[in-house]
Scaffold this active site. Structure first.
Site, short mmCIF file in Angstrom:
data_model
loop_
_atom_site.label_atom_id
_atom_site.label_comp_id
_atom_site.label_asym_id
_atom_site.label_seq_id
_atom_site.Cartn_x
_atom_site.Cartn_y
_atom_site.Cartn_z
N GLU A 188 56.76 27.09 46.57
CA GLU A 188 55.69 26.18 46.14
C GLU A 188 55.13 25.43 47.35
OE1 GLU A 188 54.32 26.15 43.17
OE2 GLU A 188 55.71 27.80 42.78
N HIS A 193 45.89 27.47 45.63
CA HIS A 193 47.36 27.56 45.55
C HIS A 193 47.76 28.87 44.86
CE1 HIS A 193 51.48 25.94 44.60
NE2 HIS A 193 51.34 26.78 43.60
N GLU A 194 47.11 29.16 43.74
CA GLU A 194 47.46 30.37 42.99
C GLU A 194 47.08 31.64 43.75
OE1 GLU A 194 49.39 30.15 40.70
OE2 GLU A 194 49.18 28.03 40.26
N HIS A 245 49.56 32.51 46.29
CA HIS A 245 50.71 33.23 45.71
C HIS A 245 50.39 34.73 45.65
CE1 HIS A 245 53.59 30.23 44.72
NE2 HIS A 245 52.88 29.61 43.79
#
Lengths: 185, 304
Positions: free
Chosen positions: B219, B142-143, B146
């Site tokens: 998100e 997930h990070e 980003h």
């Protein structure tokens, strides 16, 4: 006069289209090459690791010559492999050999407890995980690169400009090497 | 939305954001100049521009110090390094990002930095304790998405700019009350004075609204591309479920950096206060994010 303007516009449009597709293909090819470089890094790391692992096991189980030889041969084959498909083939053999080697090691509690062996095993686990990740990424990029080359209209640009489909890095037979990434605390 | 479209959209939003903040700071300056002293306009302008440039250059460092992030030691966190490096390869990053750690029992994670090359990931020690390998992979994916989607630049910038506006309005609020000489007396002066105070009070709210506009949908997108990177949406969903059940509060999180985290680090109040608060939430509810992952991945987590 009007006809020439129309023809000129069409030619310009075609040219712009060709440039865009060409750049897109180059980008995809670069991605696939990056992906392959990632796999190569891990394959090299493992090729460097294997002799140490063999030495470590040899110290306790010198009579298992058969296993050592097969691992060493698979390592040599993997270093000489030309292209992803052959490399994947060699990789599958090496993975099988490593599994046998680790199975041999299982029988020697002293070996399993030795710090050197634990460290090698941990590094092997690290390499195996990263190799799996690199394979996933590489195969994805190859899939994208190849499908753009195969589909209309980009196929019209791909062929004349000498883009070639890339091989996937995969075989059906490969069993994952059976080590887990254990961290002593 | 494809990756490329998102990267392009992010570039535009970054420009828009800078523009909006410039307008916001400009409006504050004009109102203040009118209400109190014209010279304040110059002060606000100079402080805003200098601080803006400074924060653009060192956004990553500012965020690190605001959150208490320290570079992680490889020997101390081998598992974290292993997971980040592996996921970075799956994500096709040319090299794994630097890894930071926050000593905090609350499980959380974020990514920050000005560019693709300087971006870093940061996790709390609580996250490492709570997550198993598969869940940790989901969070890191997930990070890293980003980072890969160029979200971090925009989000880090927002963090810093929200901080600037808050700081600026706080600072001016004080001098306008205590030391600000009014240039004209009478009713007109009073009205101008009141207007000035109102502007100062509203500025942080406007800044937060901008912050919201850039963060919520992001998100969902990062969840989706994170699941794509690892090929294991269920791992990420399990991680989110653990975050949902956990109630420890993140110690260092402030309003300005809240939107960076994988989970909202500010305490979740319930009741009336909770409802008001959810209007200003930087994150969609975790349950909704889990549901989105379940739908995309075709799996179903057992009920909590």
């Amino acid at each position: 006069m009007v006809v020439w303007i129309v023809v000129g516009a069409v030619v310009v449009a075609l040219f712009v289209f060709a440039v865009l597709v060409y750049n897109h293909l180059v980008r995809l090819r670069n991605e696939a090459e990056t992906g392959w470089a990632n796999i190569d890094v891990q394959l090299k790391r493992r090729a460097d690791l294997v002799p140490n692992l063999v030495e470590a096991v040899k110290g306790y189980a010198a009579h298992e010559r058969e296993t050592f030889d097969s691992v060493t041969r698979a390592r040599a084959a993997s270093q000489q492999a030309a292209g992803p498909a052959q490399a994947a083939q060699a990789d599958a053999q090496l993975a099988g050999g490593l599994n046998r080697l680790l199975a041999v090691a299982e029988a020697y509690p002293q070996l399993r407890a030795s710090e050197n062996f634990l460290k090698l095993q941990q590094e092997l686990a690290d390499i195996e995980d990263k190799l799996a990740a690199a394979r996933r990424y590489y195969n994805q990029t190859v899939y994208r690169f190849n499908s753009v080359q195969q589909t209309f209209p980009s196929v019209l640009v791909a062929r004349p400009f000498g883009f070639h489909e890339r091989q996937f890095f995969e075989t059906d037979e490969r069993d994952p090497v059976n080590v887990s990434f254990a961290v002593q605390t | 939305m494809t990756l490329k479209e998102q990267i392009r959209a992010n570039r535009w939003r970054t420009l828009w954001l800078l523009f909006l903040f410039a307008v916001l700071v400009g409006v504050i300056g004009v109102i203040l100049g009118y209400a109190f002293q014209p010279s304040l306009l110059v002060v606000v302008g100079v402080v805003g521009i200098v601080y803006g440039i400074f924060s653009w250059i060192s956004a990553g460092k500012i965020v690190a110090s605001a959150t208490g992030a320290q570079p992680a030691d490889r020997a101390q966190y081998p598992r974290l390094y292993h997971v980040v490096e592996t996921v970075a390869i799956s994500a096709g990053l040319s090299q794994p990002p630097p890894i930071y750690i926050v000593d905090d029992p609350a499980p959380n994670a974020f990514a920050a930095g000005r560019s693709l090359d300087t971006a870093y990931v940061c996790v709390t020690t609580g996250l490492l304790d709570l997550m198993d390998e598969r869940e940790l992979e989901g969070v890191i994916a997930h990070e890293l998405s980003h980072i890969r989607n160029r979200d971090v630049r925009l989000m880090s910038l927002v963090a810093v700019l929200v901080g600037v506006v808050a700081l600026l309005s706080d600072f001016l609020f004080r001098i306008s009350i205590f030391g600000g000489g009014r240039k004209s007396g009478g009713t007109a002066g009073l009205i101008a004075f009141a207007l000035g105070l109102a502007a100062l009070a509203l500025a942080p709210i406007a800044a937060v609204l901008i912050q919201l506009a850039v963060s919520r949908r992001r998100e969902y997108l990062a969840d989706a591309s994170g699941a794509e990177i690892t090929g294991d949406g269920e791992g990420l969903a399990l991680a989110l479920r653990k975050l949902e059940l956990d109630t420890t509060e993140t110690r260092h999180a402030s309003r300005a950096v809240a939107h960076l985290y994988i989970e909202n680090p500010l305490n979740q109040a319930s009741g009336m206060r909770g409802t008001m608060r959810s209007l200003f939430d930087t994150h969609p509810p975790l349950a909704a994010r889990i549901a989105a992952l379940e739908e995309a991945g075709g799996f179903k987590l057992p009920p909590a």
